[in-house]
Enzyme design. Structure first.
Site, PDB file in Angstrom:
ATOM      1  CE1 TYR A  29       5.245  -2.297  -4.581  1.00  0.00           C
ATOM      2  CE2 TYR A  29       7.188  -3.687  -4.411  1.00  0.00           C
ATOM      3  CZ  TYR A  29       6.616  -2.458  -4.674  1.00  0.00           C
ATOM      4  OH  TYR A  29       7.408  -1.397  -5.021  1.00  0.00           O
TER       5      TYR A  29
ATOM      6  CE  LYS B 165       5.946  -1.896  -8.097  1.00  0.00           C
ATOM      7  NZ  LYS B 165       5.465  -0.688  -8.807  1.00  0.00           N
TER       8      LYS B 165
HETATM    9  P1  NAP Z   1       5.681   6.901  -2.272  1.00  0.00           P
HETATM   10  O1  NAP Z   1       6.623   7.899  -1.723  1.00  0.00           O
HETATM   11  O2  NAP Z   1       4.776   6.168  -1.348  1.00  0.00           O
HETATM   12  O3  NAP Z   1       4.839   7.630  -3.427  1.00  0.00           O
HETATM   13  C1  NAP Z   1       3.802   6.964  -4.083  1.00  0.00           C
HETATM   14  C2  NAP Z   1       2.790   7.985  -4.540  1.00  0.00           C
HETATM   15  O4  NAP Z   1       1.729   7.299  -5.220  1.00  0.00           O
HETATM   16  C3  NAP Z   1       2.144   8.735  -3.358  1.00  0.00           C
HETATM   17  O5  NAP Z   1       2.134  10.109  -3.634  1.00  0.00           O
HETATM   18  C4  NAP Z   1       0.750   8.146  -3.319  1.00  0.00           C
HETATM   19  O6  NAP Z   1      -0.259   9.021  -2.869  1.00  0.00           O
HETATM   20  C5  NAP Z   1       0.515   7.847  -4.770  1.00  0.00           C
HETATM   21  N1  NAP Z   1      -0.605   6.922  -4.956  1.00  0.00           N
HETATM   22  C6  NAP Z   1      -0.934   5.850  -4.208  1.00  0.00           C
HETATM   23  N2  NAP Z   1      -2.041   5.278  -4.679  1.00  0.00           N
HETATM   24  C7  NAP Z   1      -2.434   6.006  -5.743  1.00  0.00           C
HETATM   25  C8  NAP Z   1      -3.506   5.907  -6.650  1.00  0.00           C
HETATM   26  N3  NAP Z   1      -4.434   4.946  -6.558  1.00  0.00           N
HETATM   27  N4  NAP Z   1      -3.615   6.817  -7.637  1.00  0.00           N
HETATM   28  C9  NAP Z   1      -2.702   7.815  -7.744  1.00  0.00           C
HETATM   29  N5  NAP Z   1      -1.663   7.965  -6.924  1.00  0.00           N
HETATM   30  C10 NAP Z   1      -1.523   7.061  -5.937  1.00  0.00           C
HETATM   31  O7  NAP Z   1       6.456   5.749  -3.066  1.00  0.00           O
HETATM   32  P2  NAP Z   1       7.801   5.739  -3.950  1.00  0.00           P
HETATM   33  O8  NAP Z   1       8.804   5.021  -3.173  1.00  0.00           O
HETATM   34  O9  NAP Z   1       8.087   7.064  -4.520  1.00  0.00           O
HETATM   35  O10 NAP Z   1       7.335   4.729  -5.096  1.00  0.00           O
HETATM   36  C11 NAP Z   1       7.014   5.110  -6.420  1.00  0.00           C
HETATM   37  C12 NAP Z   1       6.930   3.852  -7.273  1.00  0.00           C
HETATM   38  O11 NAP Z   1       8.189   3.185  -7.248  1.00  0.00           O
HETATM   39  C13 NAP Z   1       5.903   2.839  -6.794  1.00  0.00           C
HETATM   40  O12 NAP Z   1       5.292   2.219  -7.895  1.00  0.00           O
HETATM   41  C14 NAP Z   1       6.746   1.832  -6.044  1.00  0.00           C
HETATM   42  O13 NAP Z   1       6.128   0.578  -5.978  1.00  0.00           O
HETATM   43  C15 NAP Z   1       7.994   1.832  -6.891  1.00  0.00           C
HETATM   44  N6  NAP Z   1       9.203   1.340  -6.201  1.00  0.00           N
HETATM   45  C16 NAP Z   1       9.691   1.995  -5.094  1.00  0.00           C
HETATM   46  C17 NAP Z   1      10.839   1.495  -4.475  1.00  0.00           C
HETATM   47  C18 NAP Z   1      11.433   2.147  -3.266  1.00  0.00           C
HETATM   48  O14 NAP Z   1      12.387   1.590  -2.698  1.00  0.00           O
HETATM   49  N7  NAP Z   1      10.953   3.302  -2.816  1.00  0.00           N
HETATM   50  C19 NAP Z   1      11.464   0.352  -4.991  1.00  0.00           C
HETATM   51  C20 NAP Z   1      10.932  -0.266  -6.107  1.00  0.00           C
HETATM   52  C21 NAP Z   1       9.803   0.243  -6.718  1.00  0.00           C
HETATM   53  P3  NAP Z   1      -0.524   9.255  -1.292  1.00  0.00           P
HETATM   54  O15 NAP Z   1       0.553  10.194  -0.883  1.00  0.00           O
HETATM   55  O16 NAP Z   1      -1.831   9.910  -1.218  1.00  0.00           O
HETATM   56  O17 NAP Z   1      -0.465   7.922  -0.660  1.00  0.00           O
END
Ligand code: NAP
Length: 252
Positions: A154, A158
């Protein structure tokens, strides 16, 4: 009337979490929003919420790591909504493990969604943006880009996204396309909940402990990221490109 009048925004992984908050933020600014996630059904709740609030949105199943699905989705967005002005590469997954336990599949899956997925979506979107001589791309990096135990895959993806962002800013700038990235810290979503569960921690407790180490003394909410994404995608940020904005409450 809104900040995104006449604009069409595509947000990947927008069925929940940060992507859902971002899609709703664009819709509140009067953009037409394409809500993309793995399946059309997983987009429905967000589309319904946007439409119920008087906004305009369509949902589409699109696995961002599959080139044909991505090409098809962007062609459909352009066909149905008329343009592609804003792309937010938000879709993401975790396959955490210490290096010696990390499988090739863990590595490939994470690279496939974050890095290759962002590449495929940018490549598909730029065709429309270059022709329009207008575009805003926001990629989603993370504080993990700076290194995080158990996240070799990851953090590499990133960090890669930061180089990718800076390169696209150089290549696409002459076509009036801004390319930036956000790098969130701890944001309360299913992703951080799953991480807590995986290590056997209580999620509430986990948030409290994280908040104590963050200068602003709180963890982030999806809207904290959506607000910055919206700024970067707005014309107020028209002279900002190739930047990575950390959204982490002041952590180092
Ligand atoms: P999340 O709640 O897990 O949402 C991610 C979404 O992406 C889910 O709806 C998932 O679908 C979808 N997804 C996964 N694989 C996919 C694919 N191949 N094609 C299309 N959609 C796909 O995560 P989040 O926390 O909102 O994260 C959003 C972004 O922010 C990510 O890139 C993550 O790495 C980044 N981020 C998050 C945090 C944090 O603390 N939350 C921190 C830094 C960066 P499913 O529901 O079907 O799995």
């Amino acid at each position: 009337m809104g900040q995104f009048d006449g604009r069409v925004a595509v947000v990947t992984g927008a069925g929940r979490g940060i992507g859902a908050a971002t899609a709703k933020k664009f819709a509140a600014g009067n953009a037409k929003v394409a809500v993309l996630d793995l399946t059309e059904e997983s987009c429905q709740a967000v589309v319904d919420e946007i439409c119920a609030a008087g906004g305009s949105a369509i949902g589409m199943g699109c696995n961002v790591s599959r080139a044909e699905e991505v090409e098809e989705a962007f062609a459909k967005v352009a066909d149905l909504l008329g343009r592609v002005d804003i792309l937010v590469n938000n879709a993401g997954i975790l396959r955490d493990n210490l290096l010696f336990k990390m499988t090739e599949d863990d590595w490939d899956m994470v690279m496939g969604v974050h890095l290759k997925g962002s590449f495929l979506c940018c490549r598909a979107a730029q065709k429309y943006m270059v022709e329009q001589k207008y575009g805003k791309i926001v990629n989603t990096s993370s504080t993990s880009a700076l290194g995080n135990r158990g996240q070799a895959n990851y953090s590499a993806a990133k960090a890669g996204l930061q180089g990718f962002t800076k390169t696209l800013a150089i290549e696409l700038g002459p076509f009036h396309i801004n390319v930036n990235a956000v790098a969130p810290g701890f944001i309360v979503t299913d992703m951080t909940k799953q991480t807590a569960e995986r290590v056997g921690a209580d999620f509430e407790q986990n948030q409290k402990m994280a908040a104590e180490r963050i200068p602003l003394r709180r963890v982030g909410q999806p809207e904290d990221v959506a607000n910055v994404v919206a700024f970067l995608a707005s014309d107020e940020a028209s002279y900002v490109s190739g930047q990575v904005i950390y959204i982490n409450g002041g952590s180092r």
